[in-house]
Design an enzyme around this catalytic site. Structure first.
Site, PDB file in Angstrom:
ATOM      1  CD  GLN A  65       9.014  -3.571   4.817  1.00 13.78           C
ATOM      2  OE1 GLN A  65       8.634  -2.420   4.690  1.00 13.78           O
ATOM      3  NE2 GLN A  65       8.511  -4.556   4.103  1.00 13.78           N
TER       4      GLN A  65
ATOM      5  N   GLY B 266       0.810  -1.215   0.000  1.00 13.94           N
ATOM      6  CA  GLY B 266       0.000   0.000   0.000  1.00 13.94           C
ATOM      7  C   GLY B 266       0.838   1.256   0.000  1.00 13.94           C
ATOM      8  CG  PHE B 267       4.315   1.444  -1.048  1.00 14.40           C
ATOM      9  CD1 PHE B 267       5.367   0.897  -0.326  1.00 14.40           C
ATOM     10  CD2 PHE B 267       3.972   0.855  -2.260  1.00 14.40           C
ATOM     11  CE1 PHE B 267       6.053  -0.212  -0.797  1.00 14.40           C
ATOM     12  CE2 PHE B 267       4.661  -0.254  -2.729  1.00 14.40           C
ATOM     13  CZ  PHE B 267       5.699  -0.779  -2.001  1.00 14.40           C
TER      14      PHE B 267
ATOM     15  N   GLY C 101       9.414   0.155   8.510  1.00 15.73           N
ATOM     16  CA  GLY C 101       8.883   0.246   7.151  1.00 15.73           C
ATOM     17  C   GLY C 101       9.308   1.482   6.388  1.00 15.73           C
ATOM     18  CD  GLU C 102       5.965   4.974   7.230  1.00 15.21           C
ATOM     19  OE1 GLU C 102       5.777   5.861   6.398  1.00 15.21           O
ATOM     20  OE2 GLU C 102       5.153   4.681   8.114  1.00 15.21           O
TER      21      GLU C 102
ATOM     22  N   GLY D  38       1.936  -6.821   3.842  1.00 14.40           N
ATOM     23  CA  GLY D  38       2.864  -7.606   3.024  1.00 14.40           C
ATOM     24  C   GLY D  38       4.250  -7.531   3.629  1.00 14.40           C
TER      25      GLY D  38
HETATM   26 MO1  MOS Z   1       2.770   4.662   5.755  1.00 10.31          MO
HETATM   27  S1  MOS Z   1       2.891   6.250   4.426  1.00 10.31           S
HETATM   28  O1  MOS Z   1       2.169   5.528   7.102  1.00 10.31           O
HETATM   29  O2  MOS Z   1       1.644   3.603   5.094  1.00 10.31           O
END
Ligand code: MOS
Length: 754
Positions: free
Chosen positions: A652, A249-250, A718-719, A477
């Protein structure tokens, strides 16, 4: 692909040999995906299911004058043509206890006003997908078109129609900057970029006369439920949202978009299940994007590199109907020490769909500006860019005066430099050559806030010897199913193949949205608590069940090890498998309702600032003969707390590195000025980095547990991987070519002067 390297400090607790916490653990949902068993949203099919297909606006601004659906309605299989003239009322979300957030705040087909190209103006529902598509093409829409505003210059005062907002402030940047002997004053631009997850958006809506079941690709099934209940005007208990598996989804799938309303409304009106999916071209219009940013950075420093002032003034584009703030000052106030700092922001309206968070929202474009400016400063100072960053490192978050719970930014820089071989770098532009190519070596730092919300998780031990954990969070995912199973394994000693994890269903005990890299830190304490409570319930059952060998003993004298209930002072093998005790008691399962608090509710956490840090080193090759830039090698070092699953974690970071190459060199959504059409709305023209663009990527995790986050010491991962990649590459491009690209992506045209 190389495995990630855990540079484990001695302070990391060794897990018991059977525990898979901290060990590279394949995803438990992997076989379901590789065998095609996992069902994604639009894989669901039901008897009587029909298809909706949107009619999207071909103007960027103006009014719908008329919709002529007469011809479309006569076409085979057509059941319904929906538009603003005939849609049953939908609602805005209002403030309230369970109010959620919609991606686009305007309800579907709310009026005849067109605010962006691609806005849905009608939808056709038909028996087959092809019939719906054919009839949608036959719907005649007449418009009164106006010239849209999609100007990429956000600095025009006429268009800065939302007021300047102060994000962070200390000292006096005007005096500080004026007094600084070395100054950088530059403006950096990042373009609109579009989320392109492998799995596109889609909804299957099933209305049964009183209840909706919505099969979605959603990063937040609970938020989706809350929003849809409000917008459809039905009680919460009459909606269930299912999102079992996702092709990512990102951030694009954090909030519901209009197609979900389209499927729901059509299903309610026709009393048939309705499927709608968003084709790739419409992925560029009505399901969000990262907005354009324009950031002026003024940095002042002493001759020795000590920062005197940092001033960031940024703007981002937003839609006509939604106030979306791209928080480019996310990392600026805390990454480096400086007495004077000011971060201000403003939004600028454009005729484009609503922006939405995209991986590392704010921090990612913000760090392109900050870390490019730091590189420019290093050049002006004739100082090594790694040394400049180390010189301005701080263990105090100077935006609020609190110490960081765990910050090892300096170690990231030092370890990364060592692994990359940075000491062999010669600073002069174009001075490094190899095999007829010019090499460029660049570095950039990264930061991302670490958050933890309140959470619940239900854990049970069953009479078939299995454990089950469930929660209405979801796996984008990224490995959330596996993290659940790892914590249950760590607590109970049960092997992964005896642990079932159930996620992605809003009817489960409420869980967090998969956004902001919060889920692992948020959910692990609740799972641990649930497992502890389930095991305690098991011991209580063991001492209270007639015929049990433990009957009448104090529960405190027992232990639960590897699935065995036993006397604490005796080996586990002398005890009894828990499932035998459950069967003896004729109890199906014992349960533990796990709960944990949000970070802000923990007194010790309120005294510290929680963030993750990282550094990316990039090597580019530059072939001036054919004006070609390639990223050849990257080394990333992440300080993201304890890494619970280095395999999923490295995945990731590597994925983020690829996304960062796309951001640095390829990605940009281009709107045609006359009608606001995103003209590169396809994979031939909107270029994302592919395997062929992949350099060697080496990932190192420092693996320092951050106990402010909880007993597992994990922050999110993740980010942070995307933050800092693009400036590391742009800085390497400068080192190779001498061209400072301040507007992404780096294009060949920019480098022809090199
Ligand atoms: Mo992340 S941009 O908070 O899915």
């Amino acid at each position: 692909m190389p495995e990630a390297i855990l540079d484990t400090p001695s302070s990391t607790p060794a897990s018991s040999s059977s525990s898979v916490i901290g060990k590279p653990t394949p995803r438990i949902d992997g076989p379901l995906k590789t065998t095609g068993t996992a069902q994604y949203a639009v894989d669901y099919h039901f008897p009587g299911l029909v298809y909706a297909w949107p009619v999207a606006s071909t103007i960027g601004s103006g009014k719908v004058l008329a919709i002529d659906s007469a011809q479309a309605e006569k076409m085979p299989g057509v059941l319904l043509v929906l538009h603003h003239g005939n849609i049953a009322s939908l609602y805005h979300t209002g403030p309230g206890s369970y109010s959620g957030r919609a991606g686009e705040s305007r309800p579907l087909f709310a009026d005849d006003v067109v605010r962006y190209y691609g806005q849905y103006v009608a939808a056709v529902v038909a028996e087959t997908l092809e019939q719906a598509q054919a009839a949608a093409a036959a719907v005649r829409v007449s418009y009164q078109a106006e010239k849209p505003n999609v100007s990429m210059d956000l600095s025009d005062p006429q268009t800065a129609d939302l007021p300047l907002h102060t994000e962070s402030k200390r000292g006096d940047v005007v005096a500080g900057f004026a007094s600084a002997p070395v100054q950088v004053d530059q403006t950096y631009v990042t373009p609109t970029v579009t989320h392109n997850p492998m799995e596109m958006h889609g909804t299957v809506a099933v209305w049964d006369g009183s209840r909706f079941t919505l099969y979605e690709s959603s990063q937040g099934v609970v938020n989706h439920l809350n929003v849809m209940a409000e917008m459809l005007g039905v009680p919460r208990e009459n909606i269930q949202v299912i999102s079992r598996f996702m092709g990512s989804g990102f951030g694009g799938k954090l909030f519901p978009w209009p197609h979900s309303l389209m499927a729901s409304v059509a299903s309610r009106q026709l009393m048939r299940p309705v499927k709608v999916y968003v084709p790739r071209d419409l992925m560029f219009t009505a399901v969000g994007h990262r907005p354009e940013t324009q950031q002026r950075m003024r940095i002042g420093a002493q001759q020795d590199g000590t920062l005197v002032s940092v001033h960031q003034d940024y703007r981002n584009s937003t839609s006509l109907g939604d106030d979306f703030h791209e928080n480019c000052g996310e990392a600026t106030p805390l990454l480096y020490s400086t007495p004077n700092l000011l971060v201000t922001s403003a939004m600028v309206r454009r005729n484009i769909g609503a922006p939405t968070p995209m991986r590392g929202p704010g921090a990612v474009p913000g760090l392109f500006a900050l870390e490019s400016a730091m590189d420019e400063l290093a050049v002006k100072l004739d100082m090594d860019p790694v040394a400049l960053r180390i010189k301005n490192d701080t263990l105090i978050d100077e935006s609020n005066g609190k110490p960081f719970s765990s910050r090892h930014y300096k170690e990231c820089l030092q370890l990364g430099a060592e692994k990359f071989g940075w000491s062999r770098r010669t600073p002069a532009v174009g001075s490094m050559k190899q095999d007829g190519l010019t090499l460029g070596w660049g570095v950039a730092g990264a930061s991302w806030g670490a958050f933890r919300g309140g959470a619940q998780a239900l854990v049970s031990l069953h009479d078939d010897g299995s454990a089950r954990a469930s929660c209405a969070t979801q796996d984008v995912g990224t490995g959330t199913y596996t993290i659940f199973a790892q914590v249950i394994n760590d607590k109970t000693g049960l092997p992964l193949n005896r642990i079932q994890v159930v996620l992605g269903d809003s009817s489960l005990i409420p869980g967090p949205t998969s956004g902001g890299s919060v889920v692992t830190a948020t959910i692990t304490p609740a799972i641990a608590d649930g497992a502890d409570k389930a095991m305690r319930a098991m011991l209580d059952l063991a001492v209270s069940t007639p015929g049990s060998q433990f009957q009448g003993k104090p529960a405190s004298s027992l232990a639960f090890t590897g699935g065995m209930v036993h006397i604490k002072t005796q080996p586990a093998s002398s005890g009894q498998p828990f499932q035998q005790l459950l069967r003896l008691a004729n109890v199906d399962a014992v349960h533990g309702a796990g709960q944990s608090d949000a970070l802000y509710a923990l007194p010790q956490a309120r005294k510290v600032s929680t963030h993750s840090f990282g550094v990316h080193f990039a090597e580019v090759t530059w072939d001036p003969g054919i004006a070609q830039v390639r990223v050849r090698r990257m080394v990333s070092v992440l300080d993201a707390g304890r890494i619970l699953n280095p395999k999923a974690g490295a995945n990731q970071i590597m994925g983020a590195a690829m996304m960062g190459i796309g951001m640095a060199l390829f990605e940009q959504t281009i709107y045609q000025p006359n009608n606001a059409h995103p003209i590169n709305n396809n994979f031939a023209d909107y270029i994302v980095a592919t395997n062929a663009d992949s350099p060697r990527i080496e990932v190192h995790f420092l693996d320092y547990p951050d106990y402010a986050m909880g007993e597992y010491g994990a922050r999110g991962i993740g980010e942070i991987g995307l933050a800092g990649v693009a400036p590391a590459i742009a800085n390497a491009v400068y080192h190779a070519t001498g061209v400072r690209v301040r507007k992404l992506p780096v294009r060949v045209e920019d480098l022809l002067t090199a």
